[in-house]
Enzyme design. Structure first.
Site, PDB file in Angstrom:
ATOM      1  N   GLU A  34       0.840  -1.192   0.000  1.00 31.19           N
ATOM      2  CA  GLU A  34       0.000   0.000   0.000  1.00 31.19           C
ATOM      3  C   GLU A  34       0.883   1.253   0.000  1.00 31.19           C
ATOM      4  OE1 GLU A  34      -2.076   0.513   3.693  1.00 31.19           O
ATOM      5  OE2 GLU A  34      -3.127   2.309   3.026  1.00 31.19           O
ATOM      6  N   ASP A  61      -4.393   0.103   9.710  1.00 36.67           N
ATOM      7  CA  ASP A  61      -5.500   1.022  10.001  1.00 36.67           C
ATOM      8  C   ASP A  61      -6.690   0.695   9.099  1.00 36.67           C
ATOM      9  OD1 ASP A  61      -4.718   1.873   7.526  1.00 36.67           O
ATOM     10  OD2 ASP A  61      -3.899   3.801   8.200  1.00 36.67           O
ATOM     11  N   ASP A 109      -7.902   2.168   6.438  1.00 39.45           N
ATOM     12  CA  ASP A 109      -7.614   2.186   5.009  1.00 39.45           C
ATOM     13  C   ASP A 109      -6.900   0.922   4.575  1.00 39.45           C
ATOM     14  OD1 ASP A 109      -8.787   4.435   4.144  1.00 39.45           O
ATOM     15  OD2 ASP A 109      -6.959   5.648   3.959  1.00 39.45           O
ATOM     16  N   ASP A 151      -1.138  -0.914   5.779  1.00 36.61           N
ATOM     17  CA  ASP A 151      -1.065  -0.384   7.130  1.00 36.61           C
ATOM     18  C   ASP A 151      -2.096  -1.046   8.043  1.00 36.61           C
ATOM     19  OD1 ASP A 151       0.979   1.331   6.534  1.00 36.61           O
ATOM     20  OD2 ASP A 151      -0.361   2.970   5.948  1.00 36.61           O
TER      21      ASP A 151
END
Ligand code: 0RA
Length: 653
Positions: free
Chosen positions: A440, A515, A517, A513
């Site tokens: 990413e 998180d 997203d 990540d």
């Protein structure tokens, strides 16, 4: 092979019945692993289901008892208690001590070729430490107990502790069987609640109106038992609705077709939704046929024939229009197909594919007649045009996809350039060792390129979010640049052309990540693989990389922490005067840190992505990718079905 030769029915009798079962348990229940253990329950439950299918019973209770035993209770007629004229023992004793005893089990036609179904209650008795049966019948209550005992150094399974005893009066009728699996036979004797509840739910869908209760009385520290009740008056129609939860159905109620042809009983429920994939679940005699088979072929051909025919008769398909094909009618289709028949032949790698040719004709015939009847009514006209509409949409896309694929192919041939600047490929040509990191973000991608071992690790940075695979048709998915780069890099094709033999990277590692997203990107990529490269997941090639969340450090101390729960432990190990660095994203790490924590096969921890249950996975994808944003968010934060760890192979480096 040899097993089959040396053990036919006669020999089994000679081998003193139940002792033969203990000698070769695998022959009767397939394995002595968890699957075999659970077969004991299926075996006893099947008998109760049979009683219900014959109309004598409408309630079954399965209880997982604190002592590790299981009880299966039904409110049927009760197993007969009369004395067998030649054997001079009660019918109950016959059922639990004679292999293949009972009407059903004498009929070889019922025997499942894998040997796993219909082998009889006696097999369960043979493989249990003890088994008790209580029968209520004719106003009386009876009981009998069997035990596995050792005498003169020889162990005998399922020996009666005495004859069937009358122990009191009874108002109602029924049978309750309780057994404790023998822990000297099974690798594990711990029953799995999930496995049992899923199967019982499935049986409740397949046998409409029967109430099936599951009680887990083992507590495991809880203060009360877990109880589930399944009862579906709509049967397989309810099953289809259940699978379509969270999707948009194109018409309100599933279409149900039932009929019988040449001794094959057929029940089908179908409903289309606005997704672009299909979801067909088939069963033979309540046994799932996950590899499909002749009955599924009959369903597809029946649907295709009758719907083309009706479309022309109703002038929805014009003379100049070409016929629609089976795959067009399958787009967005959710279907449950159940056939009941004798002489079942199972084929395929996992013996879950129906082979009987007569099933195709029977299903095809029933479907053609049933749908013709269904659409003969004026009220259903709109449903017909909706289905044809959907299929015509699919046909258009089929054509567009063909063209798009051609473009992709040409591009690949002409133009390795389409990957230059995106994919940093590795130098090694041993595809089994090669790893593709899909990373990413551009900056993290850059770090990964620096960090990697280029002999076997390739890096593909993603610039933005690749598009949502569920929402788009295949042609659009293929034209998305990120997705096309992945397809090109993997080199194994897509959809029906997908071929694992050509796979260039045997580990595909998604690195995003920790998180929201990142979770979204992972879900999108998994959806894409699930839809268009399913085998990539089922063959264990897809992994989730785990970047650390924190570094706890001090002079001469450094520890990376991968989850919040591990943090306090690391702090304790560091002792006084420590510092914590929190990584908000992959981009914050240096090359060395990324290598040490996330990419080095000797240090990293990967999660292997698996798909155990197609129905659940389908649902997960729908929840993740469907319109329902709230449940999607909740699902992402609560769940990850990525539960297997990577087994590190030192050959990697
Ligand atoms: C009547 C006749 C037969 C069996 C049963 C009732 C019966 C068996 C079971 C097993 C579990 N629950 C049950 N409830 C009733 C004999 C018919 C045959 O042998 O198939």
């Amino acid at each position: 092979m040899e097993k089959h030769k040396s053990y036919d029915a006669k020999d089994i009798q000679v081998l003193e019945g139940l002792d033969a079962v203990r000698l070769r348990p695998g022959m009767y229940i397939g394995t002595t692993g968890p699957k075999g253990l659970h077969h004991l329950i299926w075996e006893i439950v099947d008998n109760a289901i049979d009683e219900a299918a014959n109309g004598y019973c409408d309630r079954i209770i399965v209880t997982l008892n604190p002592d590790g035993s299981v009880s299966v209770e039904d409110n049927g007629r009760g197993i007969p208690v009369d004395i067998h004229p030649t054997l001079k023992i009660s019918a109950v004793e016959v059922v639990y001590t004679k292999l293949h005893a009972g009407g059903k089990f004498n009929n070889e036609n019922y025997a499942y070729s894998g040997g796993l179904h219909g082998v009889g209650a006696s097999v369960v008795n043979a493989l249990s430490k003890w088994l008790t049966v209580e029968v209520c019948r004719g106003g009386k209550k009876y009981s009998m107990r069997f035990e596995t005992t050792t005498k003169n150094g020889k162990t005998h399974g399922g020996v009666p502790c005495g004859p069937l005893e009358e122990i009191g009066k009874a108002i109602k009728s029924g049978t309750k069987v309780t057994f404790l699996p023998d822990d000297t036979i099974f690798e594990t004797v711990e029953f799995d609640f999930e496995t049992i509840s899923k199967r019982l739910r499935e049986l409740a869908f397949l046998n409409k109106g029967i109430e099936i209760n599951l009680i887990d009385d083992r507590l495991h520290g809880a203060i009360s038992a877990t109880c589930l009740t399944y009862k579906y008056d709509g049967g397989i129609a309810d099953f289809v609705k259940f699978m379509n939860e969270g999707k948009n159905a194109l018409y309100p109620d599933p279409i149900v077709i039932e009929g019988e042809k040449n001794g094959v009983k057929v029940s089908v429920a179908i409903q289309h939704t606005d997704v672009y994939t299909d979801n067909v679940f088939s069963y033979v005699n309540n046994i799932p046929t996950s590899e499909g088979g002749t009955h599924e072929v009959g369903l597809k051909s029946g649907l295709t024939k009758v719907l083309n025919d009706l479309a022309r008769k109703n002038n929805i398909l014009k003379e100049k229009d070409a016929n629609l094909i089976g795959d067009d009618f399958k787009e967005g289709l959710t279907a449950v197909l159940l056939v009941k028949m004798k002489n079942v032949q199972f084929e395929g790698q996992t013996k879950t594919k129906l082979g009987n040719p007569e099933a195709k004709n029977a299903v095809e015939g029933v479907v053609i007649d049933g749908l013709a009847d269904y659409f003969a009514s004026k009220k259903t006209g709109k449903v017909l045009s909706t289905i044809i509409d959907k299929a015509q949409g699919a046909a258009k896309v089929r054509e567009a996809a063909r063209k798009a694929k051609e473009i992709t192919r040409q591009k690949n041939a002409l133009d390795g350039a389409s990957l230059v600047g995106k994919l940093a490929s590795c130098s090694g040509k041993n595809y089994e060792n090669n790893e593709l990191f899909i990373v990413e973000g551009k900056s993290a991608g850059g770090t990964a390129k620096q960090a990697r071992d280029r002999s076997f690790q390739a890096i593909l940075p993603l610039r933005g979010k690749p598009l949502n695979a569920e929402k788009k048709r295949i042609d659009q998915v293929l034209l998305n640049e990120e997705i096309r780069t992945i397809i090109t890099a993997l080199n194994a094709g897509i959809g029906e052309d997908f071929n694992l033999d050509n796979l260039r990277y045997h580990k595909v590692i998604i690195l995003a990540d920790a998180d929201q997203d990142g979770a979204h990107i992972r879900a999108i990529l998994l959806t894409f693989f699930y839809r268009y490269m399913k085998e990539l997941i089922t063959n264990g090639h897809v992994y989730i990389g785990m970047p650390p969340l924190y570094k706890v450090y001090k002079k001469d101390f450094e520890e990376y922490v991968y989850s919040d729960v591990e943090l306090p432990g690391a702090i304790e190990r560091a002792g006084k005067g420590y510092g914590i660095q929190r990584y908000k994203g992959l981009g914050e790490m240096s090359n060395d840190q990324l290598w040490d924590t996330t990419m080095n096969p000797k240090a990293r921890s990967l999660i292997q992505v698996s798909i155990e249950d197609a129905a659940e996975a389908e649902k997960m994808i729908t929840v993740l990718m469907g319109d329902d944003i709230e449940s999607r968010k909740q699902y992402i934060s609560e769940n990850a079905d990525f539960n297997k760890k990577d087994d590190f192979k030192p050959t990697n480096k």
